[in-house]
Design an enzyme around this catalytic site. Structure first.
Site, PDB file in Angstrom:
ATOM      1  N   PHE A   1      48.023  42.878  40.695  1.00 30.05           N
ATOM      2  CA  PHE A   1      47.279  42.924  41.169  1.00 30.05           C
ATOM      3  C   PHE A   1      47.277  41.506  42.571  1.00 30.05           C
ATOM      4  O   PHE A   1      46.216  41.286  42.970  1.00 30.05           O
ATOM      5  CB  PHE A   1      46.762  41.230  39.832  1.00 30.05           C
ATOM      6  CG  PHE A   1      47.332  42.084  38.677  1.00 30.05           C
ATOM      7  CD1 PHE A   1      46.741  43.438  38.789  1.00 30.05           C
ATOM      8  CD2 PHE A   1      48.053  41.405  37.145  1.00 30.05           C
ATOM      9  CE1 PHE A   1      47.333  43.920  36.902  1.00 30.05           C
ATOM     10  CE2 PHE A   1      48.567  41.852  36.669  1.00 30.05           C
ATOM     11  CZ  PHE A   1      47.886  43.175  36.261  1.00 30.05           C
TER      12      PHE A   1
ATOM     13  N   SER B   1      36.357  38.662  37.427  1.00 27.12           N
ATOM     14  CA  SER B   1      37.368  38.293  37.014  1.00 27.12           C
ATOM     15  C   SER B   1      38.526  39.811  36.473  1.00 27.12           C
ATOM     16  O   SER B   1      39.673  40.201  36.741  1.00 27.12           O
ATOM     17  CB  SER B   1      38.012  37.352  35.560  1.00 27.12           C
ATOM     18  OG  SER B   1      39.001  37.003  35.927  1.00 27.12           O
TER      19      SER B   1
ATOM     20  N   TRP C   1      38.945  41.843  39.660  1.00 24.96           N
ATOM     21  CA  TRP C   1      39.740  41.162  40.622  1.00 24.96           C
ATOM     22  C   TRP C   1      41.495  41.286  40.689  1.00 24.96           C
ATOM     23  O   TRP C   1      42.192  42.024  41.429  1.00 24.96           O
ATOM     24  CB  TRP C   1      40.116  39.461  40.635  1.00 24.96           C
ATOM     25  CG  TRP C   1      40.551  39.152  41.648  1.00 24.96           C
ATOM     26  CD1 TRP C   1      40.665  38.457  43.184  1.00 24.96           C
ATOM     27  CD2 TRP C   1      42.245  38.923  41.374  1.00 24.96           C
ATOM     28  NE1 TRP C   1      42.149  37.642  43.158  1.00 24.96           N
ATOM     29  CE2 TRP C   1      42.869  37.595  42.470  1.00 24.96           C
ATOM     30  CE3 TRP C   1      43.252  38.816  40.020  1.00 24.96           C
ATOM     31  CZ2 TRP C   1      43.937  37.146  42.278  1.00 24.96           C
ATOM     32  CZ3 TRP C   1      43.800  37.820  39.156  1.00 24.96           C
ATOM     33  CH2 TRP C   1      44.635  37.042  40.912  1.00 24.96           C
ATOM     34  N   HIS C   2      41.509  41.497  39.093  1.00 28.77           N
ATOM     35  CA  HIS C   2      42.893  41.588  38.302  1.00 28.77           C
ATOM     36  C   HIS C   2      43.200  43.488  39.068  1.00 28.77           C
ATOM     37  O   HIS C   2      44.594  43.715  39.277  1.00 28.77           O
ATOM     38  CB  HIS C   2      43.321  41.982  37.014  1.00 28.77           C
ATOM     39  CG  HIS C   2      43.427  40.915  36.813  1.00 28.77           C
ATOM     40  ND1 HIS C   2      42.170  39.502  36.295  1.00 28.77           N
ATOM     41  CD2 HIS C   2      44.704  39.327  36.348  1.00 28.77           C
ATOM     42  CE1 HIS C   2      42.830  38.866  36.009  1.00 28.77           C
ATOM     43  NE2 HIS C   2      44.377  38.929  36.640  1.00 28.77           N
ATOM     44  N   GLY C   3      42.729  44.424  38.981  1.00 24.91           N
ATOM     45  CA  GLY C   3      42.371  45.802  38.827  1.00 24.91           C
ATOM     46  C   GLY C   3      41.392  46.838  39.454  1.00 24.91           C
ATOM     47  O   GLY C   3      40.709  46.776  38.759  1.00 24.91           O
TER      48      GLY C   3
END
Length: 508
Positions: free
Chosen positions: A508, A346, A349-351
Site C-alpha cells: 500500500f 482512505s 489510498w490503500h489500493g
C-alpha cells in the site's frame, strides 16, 4: 531486504556502528541516515524508482522553502520597512501567493501519487470506450510498472508538511535534515505517517539510548517478530488456501468465516508487528516515532475503531481532510457527507481497485450510522446511560467487531467478483469434500475446530494484554524484558515458517 532476516540484522548493526561510533557531528549522523536509507530502498530492487523519491524530496523541500521565505517577507520585511498603508494593501496579495504555492505543492504530490499508482485503475474505468486497446494497455502497465515502495506514505507526509508550513509551522532550510526525515529507512516503506515537526526536533539533540530504552527497543523488535513470523505468517497460510481465487467457490460457509476471522487477525498482527519493529529500530537511533495501534479489536464502536486502528493515517485524514471540509461544525448532513468522503479517500489510498473503494464506502456508511445513532442517543438519557454501562460496552463490541471483520472481505479480495462471491456464500453454502481434505488434512494438518480454538485463543490473549496494559497499568520491568528478548528471537529463528512473507502494508 526483509525486516526479519540475518541480512537486515547485519545492515542495522553496521548502520548503528557508523551512526554512533564513527559519525560525530549532527550532519554526519544525518548523512548516515540518508545513505543507509538509500541502500535499504535499493535492496528491494526498485532502483529504477529511486529518482521518483529523490524528486519528491527535492521539490517538497523547495516548495516549503518558498513558503518560508514568503512568510518572512510577508510578516517581517514588509511590515518593518514599508509604510502601514502599503503593507495593508500588499498583504492580501501575499497571502494569495502563498496559497497558490501551497496548492501547487499539494497538487504535485497528488499527481505524482496518481501517476505512480493509479494509471491502470483509471484506464480500466475508461476501458468501455475502447475495451481491447485500453484494457490491454492497463494490464501491461500493471504488470510491468509496480508502484514505488512507500509512495503512498511519502505523499501524505509531504502534503502534511506543506500544509503545516502554510499554516505557520517553521519550514526547514536544511535539505540534509529534510532528506533524513523523508528517507529514514525504518518508516520509509510503510510508515507510520510522521510529521516533520515531530521528527526534526529530535535530530537536534541526539542521545545514545539508555539501557532501559535499549531494552525497550529490543523488546519491541522481538515482540514484532513474534507477531509477524509465528502468528501472522502461519495464519496467512490458511487464509491464502481458503481465498485462493482458483478454489474460492469450493470453500463452504464455515471455511469462509474462519478465513475472515483469521485474515482480520493476520492483518492486525502483521502490520502492528511491522510497526513494533519500526518503533524499536527508531529508538536505537535515538528517535521516537508515533504509535499506530491501540488494541483496535477491542473497540466498542466504529468511530472508536478508527481512533485505534492505523492511528497515524486516521489522524492525517482527520486533520487534512475531515476538518478542512468542515468536520462536524456544519450540521449533521454535512458531517455525514464529510465522513463518506473521508473513508472513500482512505479506501482508494490503500489500493487502486474497486474493492478498496467498496471497503472505504462501507466504513463511511458505518460511521454515518454511528453518528446518527449517537445524535439520537444524546437526546435520551436512559439510552445514553445504557451505552456507557459495562453491558452496553459488550453489546457495542459485539456489534462492531463482526462488521469490521466482514468488511475485510473487500480489503483482502479487492476484485469485486471474488469478494462478492465470498459474501454470497457466507450462509448455508456447502463445502467441497476434496477441498476440505486438501486444506485441513494435507496442508494445515489441523481441523476447523482446532483453527477456531487458535483464533479464539489469540482474541483472549489480546484481551488479557489489554487488561494488564491499559486497565491495570502493569508492564514488565526492563530486566525481565532483557531476559526474554534473546529467548523470543531464538524462538522466531527456530519456529518461523520456511517461506518468509512480505509485510502486507508494503503493497500500500
Amino acid at each position: 531486504m526483509h525486516f526479519i532476516s540475518s541480512s537486515y540484522a547485519i545492515f542495522l548493526g553496521l548502520t548503528l556502528g557508523c551512526y554512533w561510533g564513527i559519525a560525530r557531528t549532527q550532519n554526519q549522523k544525518l548523512w548516515t541516515i540518508v545513505v543507509s536509507s538509500t541502500l535499504f530502498y535499493i535492496s528491494f530492487r526498485q532502483l529504477q524508482y529511486f529518482p521518483i523519491i529523490l524528486v519528491m524530496i527535492l521539490v517538497n523541500y523547495w516548495i516549503g522553502k518558498l513558503l518560508l521565505e514568503s512568510q518572512i517577507i510577508e510578516y517581517k520585511e514588509v511590515q518593518d520597512r514599508l509604510g502601514e498603508d502599503y503593507f495593508h494593501r500588499w498583504l492580501p496579495r501575499g497571502k494569495q501567493q502563498r496559497r497558490r504555492v501551497a496548492i501547487g505543492g499539494i497538487v504535485f504530490n497528488i499527481l505524482l501519487l496518481v501517476l505512480a499508482k493509479y494509471i491502470p485503475f483509471l484506464l480500466s474505468i475508461l476501458a468501455p470506450a475502447n475495451p481491447l486497446a485500453i484494457q490491454s494497455l492497463a494490464t501491461a502497465i500493471k504488470i510491468n510498472f509496480l508502484p514505488p515502495l512507500g509512495i503512498s506514505f511519502l505523499s501524505f507526509e509531504s502534503i502534511a508538511y506543506l500544509i503545516d508550513v502554510y499554516k505557520g509551522s517553521p519550514a526547514t532550510g536544511n535539505l540534509l535534515k529534510y532528506a533524513a526525515y523523508k528517507s529514514f529507512f525504518p518508516k520509509l516503506v510503510s510508515g507510520p505517517i510522521t510529521h516533520y515537526h515531530q521528527f526534526a526536533p529530535q535530530l537536534n539533540n541526539l542521545q545514545f539510548p539508555s539501557l532501559d530504552r535499549l531494552t525497550e527497543a529490543g523488546w519491541l523488535i522481538a515482540s514484532g517478530a513474534i507477531k509477524k513470523t509465528l502468528i501472522a505468517d502461519n495464519l496467512a497460510m490458511f487464509v491464502r488456501l481458503i481465498f485462493d481465487p482458483n478454489n474460492l467457490d469450493r470453500a463452504g460457509s464455515i471455511d469462509l468465516w474462519l478465513a475472515i476471522f483469521a485474515y482480520g487477525l493476520q492483518l492486525y498482527l502483521d502490520f502492528s508487528g511491522y510497526v513494533d519493529i519500526v518503533l524499536g529500530t527508531a529508538i536505537l537511533f535515538g528517535i521516537n516515532l508515533p504509535t499506530n495501534f491501540n488494541f483496535p479489536y477491542l473497540s466498542t464502536s466504529i468511530a472508536n475503531f478508527w481512533r485505534r486502528w492505523h492511528i497515524s493515517l486516521g489522524n492525517w485524514l482527520r486533520d487534512y481532510i475531515y476538518i478542512p471540509l468542515g468536520g462536524s461544525r456544519l450540521g449533521l448532513i454535512r458531517t455525514c457527507l464529510n465522513l463518506s468522503i473521508l473513508m472513500l479517500i482512505s479506501g482508494i489510498w490503500h489500493g487502486a481497485d474497486w474493492g478498496y473503494l467498496m471497503w472505504g464506502g462501507i466504513h463511511g456508511l458505518a460511521l454515518i450510522v454511528h453518528r446518527l445513532t449517537s445524535t439520537l442517543t444524546a437526546k435520551n438519557e436512559s439510552i445514553a446511560q445504557f451505552w456507557q454501562s459495562k453491558f452496553g460496552h459488550i453489546c457495542g463490541w459485539l456489534l462492531t467487531q463482526p462488521f469490521i471483520f466482514v468488511a475485510w472481505i473487500w480489503f483482502r479480495l479487492p476484485n469485486l467478483q471474488q469478494s462478492n462471491l465470498v459474501f454470497r456464500h457466507l450462509w448455508g453454502y456447502p463445502r467441497d469434500a476434496q477441498f476440505v481434505t486438501k486444506v485441513y488434512v494435507e496442508s494445515i494438518k489441523l481441523t476447523d475446530g482446532q483453527i477456531l480454538s487458535i483464533l479464539v485463543g489469540l482474541t483472549i490473549a489480546m484481551m488479557v494484554a489489554y487488561t494488564f496494559d491499559r486497565l491495570l497499568k502493569l508492564d514488565l520491568n526492563w530486566h525481565f524484558k532483557l531476559t526474554l528478548i534473546p529467548i523470543c528471537l531464538y524462538v522466531v529463528w527456530l519456529l518461523s515458517p520456511t517461506e518468509s512473507l512480505a509485510f502486507i502494508y508494503f503493497d500500500f
